[in-house]
Design a protein around this motif. Structure first.
Motif, short mmCIF file in Angstrom:
data_model
loop_
_atom_site.label_atom_id
_atom_site.label_comp_id
_atom_site.label_asym_id
_atom_site.label_seq_id
_atom_site.Cartn_x
_atom_site.Cartn_y
_atom_site.Cartn_z
N GLN A 191 0.84 -1.19 0.00
CA GLN A 191 0.00 0.00 0.00
C GLN A 191 0.88 1.24 0.00
OE1 GLN A 191 -2.78 0.05 3.19
NE2 GLN A 191 -3.67 2.03 2.63
N VAL A 192 0.54 2.19 -0.85
CA VAL A 192 1.32 3.41 -0.95
C VAL A 192 1.06 4.29 0.26
CG1 VAL A 192 1.70 5.52 -2.28
CG2 VAL A 192 1.35 3.33 -3.45
N GLN A 193 2.12 4.79 0.84
CA GLN A 193 2.02 5.82 1.86
C GLN A 193 2.83 7.01 1.40
OE1 GLN A 193 3.27 3.80 5.50
NE2 GLN A 193 1.13 3.66 6.11
N LEU A 194 2.68 8.07 2.13
CA LEU A 194 3.42 9.28 1.82
C LEU A 194 4.48 9.52 2.88
CD1 LEU A 194 0.37 11.47 0.81
CD2 LEU A 194 1.99 10.36 -0.73
N VAL A 195 5.60 10.07 2.48
CA VAL A 195 6.70 10.34 3.40
C VAL A 195 7.02 11.82 3.36
CG1 VAL A 195 9.09 9.82 3.98
CG2 VAL A 195 7.63 8.03 2.99
N GLU A 196 6.85 12.46 4.51
CA GLU A 196 7.13 13.88 4.62
C GLU A 196 8.53 14.10 5.19
OE1 GLU A 196 2.77 13.34 6.12
OE2 GLU A 196 4.70 12.36 6.37
N SER A 197 9.10 15.23 4.86
CA SER A 197 10.40 15.61 5.43
C SER A 197 10.51 17.13 5.44
CB SER A 197 11.55 15.00 4.63
OG SER A 197 11.54 15.47 3.30
N GLY A 198 11.47 17.62 6.21
CA GLY A 198 11.75 19.05 6.22
C GLY A 198 11.33 19.79 7.47
N GLY A 199 10.53 19.16 8.31
CA GLY A 199 10.11 19.83 9.52
C GLY A 199 11.27 20.02 10.49
N LYS A 200 11.26 21.14 11.18
CA LYS A 200 12.33 21.43 12.13
C LYS A 200 11.93 22.61 13.01
CE LYS A 200 14.89 24.52 9.01
NZ LYS A 200 16.21 24.76 8.36
N LEU A 201 12.81 22.96 13.91
CA LEU A 201 12.64 24.14 14.76
C LEU A 201 13.14 25.36 13.99
CD1 LEU A 201 12.14 25.58 17.48
CD2 LEU A 201 14.48 24.92 18.12
N VAL A 202 12.31 26.38 13.92
CA VAL A 202 12.67 27.60 13.22
C VAL A 202 12.18 28.80 14.02
CG1 VAL A 202 10.57 27.56 11.83
CG2 VAL A 202 12.59 28.75 10.97
N GLN A 203 12.89 29.90 13.90
CA GLN A 203 12.48 31.11 14.60
C GLN A 203 11.30 31.77 13.90
OE1 GLN A 203 15.98 33.64 14.99
NE2 GLN A 203 16.31 32.88 17.06
N ALA A 204 10.51 32.47 14.66
CA ALA A 204 9.41 33.24 14.09
C ALA A 204 9.97 34.19 13.04
CB ALA A 204 8.68 34.01 15.18
N GLY A 205 9.28 34.28 11.92
CA GLY A 205 9.76 35.08 10.81
C GLY A 205 10.63 34.33 9.84
N GLY A 206 11.02 33.13 10.21
CA GLY A 206 11.90 32.33 9.37
C GLY A 206 11.15 31.55 8.32
N SER A 207 11.90 30.71 7.60
CA SER A 207 11.35 29.94 6.49
C SER A 207 11.84 28.51 6.53
CB SER A 207 11.77 30.56 5.15
OG SER A 207 11.35 31.89 5.03
N LEU A 208 11.11 27.64 5.90
CA LEU A 208 11.57 26.28 5.69
C LEU A 208 10.74 25.68 4.56
CD1 LEU A 208 9.46 23.99 7.09
CD2 LEU A 208 10.31 25.05 9.13
N ARG A 209 11.23 24.54 4.05
CA ARG A 209 10.52 23.85 2.98
C ARG A 209 10.24 22.41 3.38
NH1 ARG A 209 12.68 22.75 -3.16
NH2 ARG A 209 13.89 21.15 -2.05
N LEU A 210 8.99 22.05 3.25
CA LEU A 210 8.58 20.67 3.48
C LEU A 210 8.48 19.94 2.15
CD1 LEU A 210 5.72 21.23 6.10
CD2 LEU A 210 8.19 21.02 6.48
N SER A 211 8.81 18.67 2.18
CA SER A 211 8.71 17.83 0.99
C SER A 211 7.86 16.61 1.29
CB SER A 211 10.10 17.38 0.54
OG SER A 211 10.94 18.47 0.24
N CYS A 212 7.27 16.07 0.25
CA CYS A 212 6.43 14.89 0.41
C CYS A 212 6.51 14.07 -0.87
CB CYS A 212 4.99 15.29 0.69
SG CYS A 212 3.79 13.94 0.58
N LYS A 213 6.70 12.77 -0.70
CA LYS A 213 6.70 11.89 -1.86
C LYS A 213 6.17 10.53 -1.43
CE LYS A 213 10.49 10.61 -3.67
NZ LYS A 213 11.80 10.70 -4.33
N PRO A 214 5.65 9.75 -2.37
CA PRO A 214 5.14 8.42 -2.04
C PRO A 214 6.27 7.50 -1.59
CG PRO A 214 4.28 9.17 -4.14
CD PRO A 214 5.36 10.12 -3.76
#
Length: 125
Positions: free
Chosen positions: A1-24
């Protein structure tokens, strides 16, 4: 069964940026037929819609709370969707879930059929 895998989450300061990714977790029959979405859930709160993109990338939808700050995109060649988060606020913190469904998008979590385990975003003030 296909599931999705997320990545990119982390601790960041307010006002900051980050990128999350997701793939099967494995190559599905046709990633290009899938609408892809992101939802998030903070402790003690219900899962809420964040953003979604339809199967051909021509339609996107964002929660009002993230419009102008988050950008969702897809790369079908890599079977991956990206959620760019900018100008992060404390209220953006939570567990971010990637989801998929056939073709078109909705903002209702119950209509999405494939889910990931989530990636944690923490925002420090």
């Amino acid at each position: 069964q296909v599931q999705l895998v997320e990545s990119g989450g982390k601790l960041v300061q307010a006002g900051g940026s980050l990128r999350l990714s997701c793939k099967p977790s494995r190559r599905p029959f046709a990633f290009s037929t899938l609408a892809m979405g992101w939802f998030r859930q903070a402790p003690g709160k219900e899962r809420e819609f964040v953003a979604a993109i339809n199967w051909n990338g021509r339609t996107t939808s964002y929660a009002d709370s993230v419009k102008g700050r988050f950008t969702l995109s897809r790369d079908d060649a890599k079977n991956t969707v990206y959620l760019q988060l900018t100008s992060l606020k404390s209220e953006d913190a939570g567990l971010y879930y990637c989801a998929a469904r056939q073709y078109e998008i909705t903002q209702t979590a119950g209509t999405w059929t494939i889910w990931g385990q989530g990636t944690q975003v923490t925002v420090s003030s």
